[in-house]
Scaffold this active site. Structure first.
Site, PDB file in Angstrom:
ATOM      1  N   ASP A  42     -20.613  91.616  15.936  1.00 57.88           N
ATOM      2  CA  ASP A  42     -19.237  91.242  16.236  1.00 57.88           C
ATOM      3  C   ASP A  42     -19.145  89.772  16.641  1.00 57.88           C
ATOM      4  OD1 ASP A  42     -18.326  93.780  15.728  1.00 57.88           O
ATOM      5  OD2 ASP A  42     -18.284  94.402  17.826  1.00 57.88           O
ATOM      6  N   TYR A  70     -29.966  96.089  22.223  1.00 58.25           N
ATOM      7  CA  TYR A  70     -28.810  95.340  22.719  1.00 58.25           C
ATOM      8  C   TYR A  70     -28.854  95.266  24.242  1.00 58.25           C
ATOM      9  CZ  TYR A  70     -26.630  96.210  18.128  1.00 58.25           C
ATOM     10  OH  TYR A  70     -26.368  96.278  16.785  1.00 58.25           O
ATOM     11  N   ASP A  84     -13.163  96.993  23.139  1.00 58.00           N
ATOM     12  CA  ASP A  84     -13.944  95.917  23.756  1.00 58.00           C
ATOM     13  C   ASP A  84     -12.987  94.902  24.378  1.00 58.00           C
ATOM     14  OD1 ASP A  84     -12.943  94.419  21.646  1.00 58.00           O
ATOM     15  OD2 ASP A  84     -14.859  94.232  20.601  1.00 58.00           O
ATOM     16  N   ARG A 185     -19.674  99.366  21.876  1.00 60.01           N
ATOM     17  CA  ARG A 185     -18.340  99.466  22.491  1.00 60.01           C
ATOM     18  C   ARG A 185     -17.831 100.908  22.480  1.00 60.01           C
ATOM     19  NH1 ARG A 185     -14.727  96.209  17.986  1.00 60.01           N
ATOM     20  NH2 ARG A 185     -15.892  96.880  16.165  1.00 60.01           N
TER      21      ARG A 185
END
Length: 205
Positions: A42, A70, A84, A185
């Protein structure tokens, strides 16, 4: 020295750029069209983006399916249109309800999001619906609810948990190892819903 025509390069993608932006810049730098990436990041995410060019694009298929690591900060207490921080706030939990959620409750809810789970991707994901990206349909005014799919969360470790008395939010630092196609998210959204202090746009009336 001549410029390579085939290969793999690892990019540390900065905040603010889409994966497509990176591919476009690499095409200009290399002077070639055959450039692709192994998995989308993203715009609001920074980190490793693997780029293939020339015959190196053939290897991307083997890299895309690998597990991914992550690090993220999850904010509990509000829901947004994109799941998000980039989206519009669609609902916000009552401050007393957020304050009543203890650390043990958070860690217990996290347990429900480990292992093989069923996850509903965000409506503004890059998943195609009848050949059109879901986010493009949302931007065109359509209501999109994507079907759930099976993903694997082999690591969801909770680090620091912070409570902000002024904003009424809970911020959680977390580390993940997940299968390809897992949305962090969406994990944050579902964690909030499990705790009763988050609600996605699709669930509002």
């Amino acid at each position: 020295m001549s410029q390579p025509t085939d290969g793999i390069v690892v990019i540390d993608k900065p905040l603010g750029m889409t994966s497509h932006d990176v591919v476009g810049r690499m095409r200009r730098v290399l002077g070639m069209r055959r450039v692709g990436h192994a998995g989308t990041l993203d715009p609001d995410a920074s980190g490793v983006l693997v780029i293939g060019f020339g015959r190196g694009t053939r290897l991307l298929t083997y890299l895309t399916g690998d597990d991914k690591d992550y690090q993220a900060t999850l904010r509990l207490g509000a829901a947004t249109s994109t799941d998000d921080a980039a989206g519009e706030v669609t609902s916000r939990a009552d401050g007393t309800e957020v304050a009543a959620v203890g650390d043990d409750a958070i860690r217990g809810a996290v347990e429900r999001l480990r292992g093989v789970i069923s996850q509903r991707p965000s409506a503004v994901s890059a998943i195609k619906v009848d050949g059109v990206r879901a986010y493009a349909r949302v931007r065109a005014g359509e209501q999109v609810v994507l079907p759930e799919r099976s993903v694997v969360v082999s690591r969801f470790d909770v680090g620091d948990i912070r409570r902000d008395a002024q904003t009424g939010f809970i911020d959680i630092d977390a580390t993940f190892t997940v299968s390809s196609g897992t949305y962090i998210r969406a994990l944050a959204r579902d964690l909030g819903e499990f705790l009763g202090i988050g609600r996605s746009e699709e669930h509002t009336s």
